[in-house]
Structure formats: structure tokens, C-alpha cells
Design a protein around this motif. Structure first.
Motif, PDB file in Angstrom:
ATOM      1  N   ILE A 167     -10.093   1.166   0.097  1.00  0.00           N
ATOM      2  CA  ILE A 167      -8.890   1.565  -0.638  1.00  0.00           C
ATOM      3  C   ILE A 167      -7.825   0.484  -0.514  1.00  0.00           C
ATOM      4  CG2 ILE A 167      -7.102   3.328  -0.854  1.00  0.00           C
ATOM      5  CD1 ILE A 167      -9.855   4.283  -1.684  1.00  0.00           C
ATOM      6  N   TYR A 168      -7.668  -0.087   0.674  1.00  0.00           N
ATOM      7  CA  TYR A 168      -6.681  -1.158   0.860  1.00  0.00           C
ATOM      8  C   TYR A 168      -7.021  -2.392   0.021  1.00  0.00           C
ATOM      9  CZ  TYR A 168      -4.767   1.442   4.824  1.00  0.00           C
ATOM     10  OH  TYR A 168      -4.190   2.399   5.611  1.00  0.00           O
ATOM     11  N   SER A 169      -8.301  -2.707  -0.072  1.00  0.00           N
ATOM     12  CA  SER A 169      -8.679  -3.859  -0.900  1.00  0.00           C
ATOM     13  C   SER A 169      -8.422  -3.579  -2.381  1.00  0.00           C
ATOM     14  CB  SER A 169     -10.133  -4.252  -0.668  1.00  0.00           C
ATOM     15  OG  SER A 169     -10.993  -3.252  -1.151  1.00  0.00           O
ATOM     16  N   LEU A 170      -8.604  -2.314  -2.803  1.00  0.00           N
ATOM     17  CA  LEU A 170      -8.279  -1.957  -4.183  1.00  0.00           C
ATOM     18  C   LEU A 170      -6.771  -2.027  -4.438  1.00  0.00           C
ATOM     19  CD1 LEU A 170     -10.738   1.006  -4.766  1.00  0.00           C
ATOM     20  CD2 LEU A 170     -10.827  -1.251  -5.819  1.00  0.00           C
ATOM     21  N   TYR A 171      -5.975  -1.597  -3.448  1.00  0.00           N
ATOM     22  CA  TYR A 171      -4.519  -1.752  -3.550  1.00  0.00           C
ATOM     23  C   TYR A 171      -4.149  -3.221  -3.738  1.00  0.00           C
ATOM     24  CZ  TYR A 171      -2.302   2.755  -2.385  1.00  0.00           C
ATOM     25  OH  TYR A 171      -1.809   4.029  -2.415  1.00  0.00           O
ATOM     26  N   ASN A 172      -4.755  -4.087  -2.915  1.00  0.00           N
ATOM     27  CA  ASN A 172      -4.447  -5.518  -3.015  1.00  0.00           C
ATOM     28  C   ASN A 172      -4.856  -6.091  -4.371  1.00  0.00           C
ATOM     29  OD1 ASN A 172      -3.266  -5.772  -0.502  1.00  0.00           O
ATOM     30  ND2 ASN A 172      -5.216  -6.161   0.514  1.00  0.00           N
ATOM     31  N   LYS A 215       0.814  -1.219   0.000  1.00  0.00           N
ATOM     32  CA  LYS A 215       0.000   0.000   0.000  1.00  0.00           C
ATOM     33  C   LYS A 215       0.845   1.266   0.000  1.00  0.00           C
ATOM     34  CE  LYS A 215      -3.287  -2.815   2.330  1.00  0.00           C
ATOM     35  NZ  LYS A 215      -2.512  -4.011   2.029  1.00  0.00           N
ATOM     36  N   SER A 216       1.726   1.353  -0.969  1.00  0.00           N
ATOM     37  CA  SER A 216       2.599   2.515  -1.100  1.00  0.00           C
ATOM     38  C   SER A 216       1.773   3.753  -1.447  1.00  0.00           C
ATOM     39  CB  SER A 216       3.628   2.257  -2.194  1.00  0.00           C
ATOM     40  OG  SER A 216       4.420   3.393  -2.410  1.00  0.00           O
ATOM     41  N   ALA A 217       1.998   4.836  -0.701  1.00  0.00           N
ATOM     42  CA  ALA A 217       1.225   6.064  -0.902  1.00  0.00           C
ATOM     43  C   ALA A 217       1.540   6.726  -2.241  1.00  0.00           C
ATOM     44  CB  ALA A 217       1.504   7.036   0.233  1.00  0.00           C
ATOM     45  N   VAL A 218       2.710   6.480  -2.794  1.00  0.00           N
ATOM     46  CA  VAL A 218       3.103   7.080  -4.071  1.00  0.00           C
ATOM     47  C   VAL A 218       2.223   6.567  -5.213  1.00  0.00           C
ATOM     48  CG1 VAL A 218       5.017   7.286  -5.698  1.00  0.00           C
ATOM     49  CG2 VAL A 218       5.458   7.367  -3.258  1.00  0.00           C
TER      50      VAL A 218
END
Length: 127
Positions: A87-92, A62-65
């Protein structure tokens, strides 16, 4: 000399001693690209695997960049009770997609490697 047996036979029946002709042993070739294209495929595959594996790792952590590359909408942020989890699930999910694409590049690299080997074998064959 009988071609199909391992020892010398003074007289062979014609069915056993006839040497197979070239037209009888023609096999389909799996060679479909030249040596330069196969080498290019290997280089691009190595680059793709490294890049996509690193992107997959960064998305999984989950890098903010990389927030601009996450496909979220305003509903995911404002209309949900627990917005960070969406948002974390979308990152994954994006990280998993990167790992799948890296696996596709591994398969393309394996095909390219087979093509390089087939091209090398083709150089040594006498026609």
C-alpha cells in the motif's frame, strides 16, 4: 544611403542597397492562441501546479484521507506477507504521478506565457 551598411555610401551596387521586401523576410509565426486564451492557460496552469503538488506531497506522506484514491486490490491486502509495504508503494507511485502531472502543467504554463508575450509583441508591430 545603403540599407545594409552602417554608414552612408554615395553609390552602392544594387545588390547591396536594395531594401529587403516584406515577402523576403516573412517568418513563420509561433503564435497560435489569442491573449485571452493564453491568460486562461496561465491561470489554469498555476492552479494545476499548486493542486497537484499538494496532492503529491500528501500522497508521499501517505495521508489516510486519500486511501480511496490508491489503486489497490484485495490481493494487495490479504494475500501478501507484508501488506502495508504494498500500500505504501502504491501511495508513492500515485504521488510520483501527481508530481509528473504538475510538471506537465508547468510546461503548459510556460507555453501560455510565451503566447502572452508573443501577443503583446504582435500588438506593437506595424503591418
Amino acid at each position: 544611403f545603403c540599407w545594409k551598411s552602417r554608414h552612408r555610401v554615395p553609390r552602392c551596387p544594387p545588390s547591396r542597397c536594395s531594401r529587403p521586401s516584406h515577402s523576403d523576410t516573412v517568418m513563420p509565426s509561433l503564435l497560435f492562441c489569442g491573449p485571452k486564451m493564453a491568460a486562461c492557460g496561465i491561470v489554469i496552469s498555476i492552479w494545476g501546479v499548486i493542486m497537484l503538488a499538494m496532492l503529491g506531497i500528501f500522497f508521499s506522506t501517505k495521508s489516510a484521507v486519500l486511501i480511496e484514491d490508491v489503486p489497490f486490490t484485495e490481493d494487495d491486502i490479504f494475500k501478501d506477507q507484508n501488506p502495508p509495504q504494498n500500500i505504501y508503494s502504491l501511495y508513492n507511485q500515485v504521488g510520483i504521478n501527481c508530481f509528473i502531472a504538475a510538471a506537465v502543467y508547468v510546461a503548459v504554463g510556460a507555453v501560455s506565457l510565451c503566447q502572452v508575450r508573443l501577443n503583446k509583441r504582435q500588438e506593437y508591430m506595424v503591418t
